[in-house]
Design a protein around this motif. Sequence first.
Motif, PDB file in Angstrom:
ATOM      1  N   UNK A 252      38.168  45.124  32.047  1.00  0.00           N
ATOM      2  CA  UNK A 252      37.645  43.950  32.743  1.00  0.00           C
ATOM      3  C   UNK A 252      38.577  43.524  33.871  1.00  0.00           C
ATOM      4  N   UNK A 253      39.881  43.601  33.621  1.00  0.00           N
ATOM      5  CA  UNK A 253      40.851  43.247  34.663  1.00  0.00           C
ATOM      6  C   UNK A 253      40.775  44.233  35.820  1.00  0.00           C
ATOM      7  N   UNK A 254      40.668  45.519  35.513  1.00  0.00           N
ATOM      8  CA  UNK A 254      40.542  46.524  36.566  1.00  0.00           C
ATOM      9  C   UNK A 254      39.289  46.266  37.396  1.00  0.00           C
ATOM     10  N   UNK A 255      38.177  45.999  36.731  1.00  0.00           N
ATOM     11  CA  UNK A 255      36.923  45.770  37.457  1.00  0.00           C
ATOM     12  C   UNK A 255      37.011  44.526  38.327  1.00  0.00           C
ATOM     13  N   UNK A 256      37.675  43.473  37.823  1.00  0.00           N
ATOM     14  CA  UNK A 256      37.805  42.248  38.606  1.00  0.00           C
ATOM     15  C   UNK A 256      38.692  42.468  39.835  1.00  0.00           C
ATOM     16  N   UNK A 257      39.790  43.193  39.669  1.00  0.00           N
ATOM     17  CA  UNK A 257      40.655  43.505  40.809  1.00  0.00           C
ATOM     18  C   UNK A 257      39.897  44.327  41.839  1.00  0.00           C
ATOM     19  N   UNK A 258      39.149  45.312  41.379  1.00  0.00           N
ATOM     20  CA  UNK A 258      38.366  46.133  42.310  1.00  0.00           C
ATOM     21  C   UNK A 258      37.315  45.287  43.031  1.00  0.00           C
ATOM     22  N   UNK A 259      36.681  44.365  42.307  1.00  0.00           N
ATOM     23  CA  UNK A 259      35.678  43.491  42.941  1.00  0.00           C
ATOM     24  C   UNK A 259      36.315  42.644  44.033  1.00  0.00           C
ATOM     25  N   UNK A 260      37.522  42.116  43.774  1.00  0.00           N
ATOM     26  CA  UNK A 260      38.200  41.285  44.778  1.00  0.00           C
ATOM     27  C   UNK A 260      38.577  42.110  46.005  1.00  0.00           C
ATOM     28  N   UNK A 261      38.984  43.354  45.801  1.00  0.00           N
ATOM     29  CA  UNK A 261      39.297  44.224  46.933  1.00  0.00           C
ATOM     30  C   UNK A 261      38.035  44.464  47.765  1.00  0.00           C
TER      31      UNK A 261
END
Length: 458
Positions: A252-261
Motif C-alpha cells: 500500500x505504501x509503494x502504491x501510494x508513493x507511485x500515485x504521488x509521483x
Amino acid sequence: MVTAEKGSQMIVTKKSLPRRTFLRGMGTSLALPLLDAMIPSMTALASTPANPVQLRRLGFVYMPMGCDVSRWTPPGEQTLDELSPTLQPLSRVKQQVTAITNMELQNAYPGTHATSNAAFLSAAEAKRTESSDYYLGTTVDQIAAQQIGQSTQLPSLEMSMDLLSVVGQCDNGYACVYQNNLSWSSPTTPLPAEAHPRIVFESLFGAGGSAADRQAAIKKRASLLDSVTAEITRLQNTLGPQDRNKVDQYLQTIREVERRIQRAEVDVAENPLPDLDRPVGVPVAYADHARLMFDLQLLAMQGDITRVITFQLARETSNRTYPEIGVNDPHHPLTHHGNNPKKIAKVAKINQFHVSLFAEFLEKLQNTPEGNGSLLDHSLYLYGSGMGNPNVHDHTNLPILVAGGAAGNMQGGRHIKFNHPKPLADLHLTLLNKVGVKLDSFADSQGHVEGLFEPLDV
C-alpha cells in the motif's frame, strides 16, 4: 522453515523464506520487508527480546548553511526534556534523538559553502581548484557501504532536492563538484545525487534495462505492482496473518508513493510555466517533494534494498524560497544577515521547517514494525550541517542530531554538550563502529563520542 499462525497456535513448516526474496514481473524486481517467515524460529536468528533482529542502517541528512544557534541549542545540559524552538517538531520522537553541541570541522576552513558541504561526511580538506583535478576524501557513508552495503541491491543511495547542473567554479576558487556532492567513493570520485522521485523509484524497484525501457514498461502497465499481482497472491497464500498484514501495508505504501509521483508528473504537464530549478515531474511544493524523497528512503530500507543513504535538503548557496512557511526571501542571502533580527528569525524558520520534515520521517520509521521493534530501532541517522554560523562562515558549534536505535544500543532523549570543540570525525567514527564497521580512526578523529550509546546517569 516457514511459520504460519492458526488461531492461537504456531505451525512450523520445513521451509523458510530467504531474506533476499523478490517478486519479479515485467521490468520489476520488488524486494520484500522483513517477515517472520524469513526468521527461522529455532535458530539463533530468531527475533526475541534478548536477541532482536539487528539489520542496521546508516543515513545522513544534510541541512545547508548552518543555523541560528540561539534557537537551535537545547536548554537542558544533559536531557532533551525541553526542546529549543527549532527542535520543537521532534517532540514525539525525542526519546530516540540526541542533540550534540560543540562539534567542529577544522578541515572545512578557510570557511566556504563549498567546503561546508564537502567536509560534512569526509572531514577532509578539499583541494582548492576550479578545474577537474579536485581531491577530497572518501566519505563516511561510502566506507560504511563498502562493508554493510555489499549484500544489498544498492550498496548506497544518494539523494538530493535540487537539480544539480552547475559546473565550473562555484565558491571562492572551489569547483562546483564540492557543493554538488555529499558522497565520495574515493578522493577523486564524487557520487552524483538524484533529485527526481521517478528515477529513484525505478532504481529501487526496476529490474534492469535502460531507463527508457523501464519507463515504457511502467506506462504500459500503469503501475509497478500490476506486473506482480499473481506473484503477490501466491506469496500471500504461504504466509501467516501477521506477515500478510506486513506485506499488505508495504505494498500500500509503494502504491501510494507511485500515485504521488504520477500526480506530480501530471501537474507539471498541465502547468504551462516550467520551473527551471525543479526537475520535471517533481512536486511543486518543497514539502511535498521532500516527503516523497523521505518516503522513498523508508521503502528502500524496509525492503532492505540499501542500508546506506545520504540526502541533501538543499545545496549550499541555495536561493530557494519557502513561501509555504511565509519566507519569500531567498535562503542564502538571508544567512548573511548582518545580525538583523528579522533576517535571523527567517533563517530560524527555515531551520525549523527542515527539522519538521525530518521529524515526520522519524515518526514514520518509528511506526513501521520490523523484527522485534521498529525500522527506527534498527537505523541510525545523522542530521546536521557543515556550517555553524552562516553569517561568518564558521565551521564550529555545528547543528548536529543523531536519531535512531541502532538495534537497541543508542540511548536517546539527551543533549551531549562538549566543553571544548570536538571533531565531527569522532562522531563519524562512533557511528561506523556501531553499525559494525570497525576502524581505529577516521580523518582527523581523536577518539569517540562518549555517552552516545551508554545509559544516562542523572
